[in-house]
Design a protein around this motif. Sequence first.
Motif, PDB file in Angstrom:
ATOM      1  N   ARG A   5       0.830  -1.198   0.000  1.00  0.00           N
ATOM      2  CA  ARG A   5       0.000   0.000   0.000  1.00  0.00           C
ATOM      3  C   ARG A   5       0.869   1.254   0.000  1.00  0.00           C
ATOM      4  NH1 ARG A   5      -2.564  -3.173   4.142  1.00  0.00           N
ATOM      5  NH2 ARG A   5      -4.671  -3.841   3.580  1.00  0.00           N
ATOM      6  N   ALA A   6       0.428   2.272  -0.722  1.00  0.00           N
ATOM      7  CA  ALA A   6       1.104   3.571  -0.673  1.00  0.00           C
ATOM      8  C   ALA A   6       0.843   4.201   0.690  1.00  0.00           C
ATOM      9  CB  ALA A   6       0.574   4.474  -1.778  1.00  0.00           C
ATOM     10  N   LEU A 336     -13.589  -1.657  12.424  1.00  0.00           N
ATOM     11  CA  LEU A 336     -13.253  -2.845  11.639  1.00  0.00           C
ATOM     12  C   LEU A 336     -14.510  -3.592  11.206  1.00  0.00           C
ATOM     13  CD1 LEU A 336     -10.157  -4.196  13.613  1.00  0.00           C
ATOM     14  CD2 LEU A 336     -10.201  -2.696  11.618  1.00  0.00           C
ATOM     15  N   GLY A 337     -15.513  -3.631  12.101  1.00  0.00           N
ATOM     16  CA  GLY A 337     -16.736  -4.356  11.786  1.00  0.00           C
ATOM     17  C   GLY A 337     -17.560  -3.703  10.692  1.00  0.00           C
ATOM     18  N   LEU A 338     -17.441  -2.378  10.559  1.00  0.00           N
ATOM     19  CA  LEU A 338     -18.221  -1.643   9.557  1.00  0.00           C
ATOM     20  C   LEU A 338     -17.432  -1.352   8.284  1.00  0.00           C
ATOM     21  CD1 LEU A 338     -19.914   0.926  11.989  1.00  0.00           C
ATOM     22  CD2 LEU A 338     -21.047  -1.001  10.853  1.00  0.00           C
ATOM     23  N   ALA A 339     -16.180  -1.795   8.231  1.00  0.00           N
ATOM     24  CA  ALA A 339     -15.339  -1.526   7.054  1.00  0.00           C
ATOM     25  C   ALA A 339     -15.979  -2.114   5.799  1.00  0.00           C
ATOM     26  CB  ALA A 339     -13.947  -2.121   7.261  1.00  0.00           C
ATOM     27  N   PRO A 340     -15.840  -1.437   4.653  1.00  0.00           N
ATOM     28  CA  PRO A 340     -16.470  -1.931   3.421  1.00  0.00           C
ATOM     29  C   PRO A 340     -15.928  -3.271   2.958  1.00  0.00           C
ATOM     30  CG  PRO A 340     -15.016  -0.066   2.969  1.00  0.00           C
ATOM     31  CD  PRO A 340     -15.155  -0.159   4.451  1.00  0.00           C
ATOM     32  N   HIS A 341     -14.664  -3.578   3.326  1.00  0.00           N
ATOM     33  CA  HIS A 341     -14.046  -4.842   2.937  1.00  0.00           C
ATOM     34  C   HIS A 341     -13.200  -5.356   4.099  1.00  0.00           C
ATOM     35  CE1 HIS A 341     -15.266  -3.896  -1.155  1.00  0.00           C
ATOM     36  NE2 HIS A 341     -14.697  -2.703  -1.028  1.00  0.00           N
ATOM     37  N   PRO A 342     -12.872  -6.650   4.125  1.00  0.00           N
ATOM     38  CA  PRO A 342     -11.979  -7.163   5.174  1.00  0.00           C
ATOM     39  C   PRO A 342     -10.715  -6.323   5.258  1.00  0.00           C
ATOM     40  CG  PRO A 342     -12.857  -8.976   3.862  1.00  0.00           C
ATOM     41  CD  PRO A 342     -13.289  -7.707   3.185  1.00  0.00           C
ATOM     42  N   PRO A 348      -6.284  -4.544  -4.513  1.00  0.00           N
ATOM     43  CA  PRO A 348      -5.915  -3.112  -4.494  1.00  0.00           C
ATOM     44  C   PRO A 348      -7.115  -2.171  -4.443  1.00  0.00           C
ATOM     45  CG  PRO A 348      -4.612  -4.302  -6.112  1.00  0.00           C
ATOM     46  CD  PRO A 348      -5.663  -5.257  -5.644  1.00  0.00           C
ATOM     47  N   GLN A 349      -8.192  -2.495  -5.155  1.00  0.00           N
ATOM     48  CA  GLN A 349      -9.373  -1.643  -5.143  1.00  0.00           C
ATOM     49  C   GLN A 349     -10.053  -1.659  -3.779  1.00  0.00           C
ATOM     50  OE1 GLN A 349     -10.216   0.539  -7.550  1.00  0.00           O
ATOM     51  NE2 GLN A 349      -8.304  -0.166  -8.505  1.00  0.00           N
ATOM     52  N   GLU A 350     -10.100  -2.833  -3.170  1.00  0.00           N
ATOM     53  CA  GLU A 350     -10.697  -2.939  -1.833  1.00  0.00           C
ATOM     54  C   GLU A 350      -9.814  -2.238  -0.801  1.00  0.00           C
ATOM     55  OE1 GLU A 350     -11.400  -7.045  -1.064  1.00  0.00           O
ATOM     56  OE2 GLU A 350     -13.151  -7.164  -2.405  1.00  0.00           O
ATOM     57  N   GLN A 351      -8.508  -2.348  -0.964  1.00  0.00           N
ATOM     58  CA  GLN A 351      -7.589  -1.631  -0.078  1.00  0.00           C
ATOM     59  C   GLN A 351      -7.795  -0.122  -0.190  1.00  0.00           C
ATOM     60  OE1 GLN A 351      -3.631  -2.882  -1.132  1.00  0.00           O
ATOM     61  NE2 GLN A 351      -3.758  -4.810   0.016  1.00  0.00           N
ATOM     62  N   LYS A 352      -8.002   0.340  -1.412  1.00  0.00           N
ATOM     63  CA  LYS A 352      -8.218   1.771  -1.641  1.00  0.00           C
ATOM     64  C   LYS A 352      -9.509   2.238  -0.967  1.00  0.00           C
ATOM     65  CE  LYS A 352      -8.483   5.180  -5.397  1.00  0.00           C
ATOM     66  NZ  LYS A 352      -8.461   5.375  -6.871  1.00  0.00           N
ATOM     67  N   ALA A 353     -10.567   1.432  -1.086  1.00  0.00           N
ATOM     68  CA  ALA A 353     -11.843   1.783  -0.452  1.00  0.00           C
ATOM     69  C   ALA A 353     -11.701   1.785   1.071  1.00  0.00           C
ATOM     70  CB  ALA A 353     -12.925   0.796  -0.883  1.00  0.00           C
ATOM     71  N   ASN A 354     -10.991   0.797   1.604  1.00  0.00           N
ATOM     72  CA  ASN A 354     -10.764   0.746   3.049  1.00  0.00           C
ATOM     73  C   ASN A 354      -9.946   1.946   3.515  1.00  0.00           C
ATOM     74  OD1 ASN A 354     -12.190  -1.589   3.523  1.00  0.00           O
ATOM     75  ND2 ASN A 354     -10.390  -2.927   3.618  1.00  0.00           N
ATOM     76  N   ARG A 355      -8.932   2.321   2.726  1.00  0.00           N
ATOM     77  CA  ARG A 355      -8.091   3.462   3.093  1.00  0.00           C
ATOM     78  C   ARG A 355      -8.927   4.740   3.190  1.00  0.00           C
ATOM     79  NH1 ARG A 355      -2.758   4.807   2.202  1.00  0.00           N
ATOM     80  NH2 ARG A 355      -2.319   2.767   3.129  1.00  0.00           N
ATOM     81  N   LYS A 356      -9.776   4.961   2.197  1.00  0.00           N
ATOM     82  CA  LYS A 356     -10.641   6.148   2.214  1.00  0.00           C
ATOM     83  C   LYS A 356     -11.574   6.106   3.419  1.00  0.00           C
ATOM     84  CE  LYS A 356     -13.916   8.762  -0.630  1.00  0.00           C
ATOM     85  NZ  LYS A 356     -14.646   8.819  -1.916  1.00  0.00           N
ATOM     86  N   TYR A 357     -12.102   4.928   3.732  1.00  0.00           N
ATOM     87  CA  TYR A 357     -12.988   4.740   4.883  1.00  0.00           C
ATOM     88  C   TYR A 357     -12.257   5.054   6.186  1.00  0.00           C
ATOM     89  CZ  TYR A 357     -15.290   1.817   8.468  1.00  0.00           C
ATOM     90  OH  TYR A 357     -15.868   1.332   9.624  1.00  0.00           O
ATOM     91  N   LEU A 358     -11.031   4.535   6.344  1.00  0.00           N
ATOM     92  CA  LEU A 358     -10.267   4.764   7.569  1.00  0.00           C
ATOM     93  C   LEU A 358      -9.870   6.229   7.714  1.00  0.00           C
ATOM     94  CD1 LEU A 358      -7.968   1.598   7.614  1.00  0.00           C
ATOM     95  CD2 LEU A 358      -9.955   2.050   9.064  1.00  0.00           C
ATOM     96  N   GLU A 359      -9.540   6.865   6.607  1.00  0.00           N
ATOM     97  CA  GLU A 359      -9.187   8.284   6.673  1.00  0.00           C
ATOM     98  C   GLU A 359     -10.377   9.127   7.115  1.00  0.00           C
ATOM     99  OE1 GLU A 359      -5.555   8.490   3.387  1.00  0.00           O
ATOM    100  OE2 GLU A 359      -7.610   9.043   2.781  1.00  0.00           O
TER     101      GLU A 359
END
Length: 378
Positions: A5-6, A336-342, A348-359
């Motif tokens: 991840r970047a 963590l329970g409400l994250a869009p993906h594990p 990479p796309q799911e990581q990107k969505a999770n990153r935006k969610y965490l930010e």
Amino acid sequence: MVSTRARSQHPLAEIIETLESGGALLPDSEENVLEVVGVLKSYAIVLDAYSNNLNYIAEHQFLVLFPFFKYFNGDVSAKKLLKHWWHDRFNYEFAEYCMKAMFWHGGGGLDAYLDTPEFIALAQKAINAKLKGNLFMQGLSRAFPEFLIEQVRLLAYYSGLGQFWRVMSDMFMELSDRYDAGEISSISEVVALVKEGLVKNANLPITYAVTIDGKTYDILPKSAGLTFLMDTAVPYVEAVFFKSFPFMGTVSYNAQARAIPSEPERFAYGVLYADPLPTGGAGIPPTLLMQDLRHNVPEYLHQFYRRSLRGEEDLRVMICVSFQKSMFCVTTAAILGLAPHPINTEDPQEQKANRKYLEGWMDKLAESRIANVQVCEM
């Protein structure tokens, strides 16, 4: 495995990366585990009492406009009355404080349902049954038709919070039992247990009915589709962990003074933001909770506090610090329970969505005491 991840450009990038790698908002240490589990064991006992009382009020004090004995759970005696006056009891006022925060801030399906024609029709049936033969109250209801409806809305929140805390009390007691058995030894394991409990109970129905003259009246029927996670847990976190209320007596409510935000959305007075140091002062609602927790902390946690610089002189403040740490663990489980993906996804796309969610979460937590819990404060 080295992360591909970047690096996030967020000011709390380090914490975001900690979450992405399986960590928590609270650093892992033996002392943090002891504090969190110990204070949550005490909280489990307190929530058991709070939950029982909120449910009792909702079910047995329905439209009792002057409920003098609402904190007695139906057991009124001279001995209990004296203990009540001596304040030898749980501070149920704090439970109502949290309930009113949820009621005022709203959010979730429960809040939305209480404005529907279906709810108003059900509430009116129960009101009519309760007022049968009471000419004075019937006249009052006709003169102010929204008054009693609003009281029923409030009672629905008594019940909703009572049911939510019932689940959380059992969850925290299980956490304590597993810690005592040597099955829990890290903050990540604490978070995992809470997350598992939230997910397991996510679709638990939230319902509410009252019995009047032997007949049952639905207020929150199962058909409304209200559930534990999205309709009580998430609004609770938003209202109590994040927003809450400015403590009366410490901040001016005068609009001209501009001491508090004019928009409730900008409130940041919840448990994740509150400075523990004023705990014990007049007008500080968490003092009531800390007093209840003080009576129920396990001995191993009490011994930990005695070893601090001030010993037991600022016990409530130390309990508040531990409690705040524990709520960052609960918040981690919710995130963590409400994250869009594990959170450990390799896509990479799911990581990107999770990153935006965490930010997005870190934007909300930026002004909280998250930096303070990264170090030991005892």
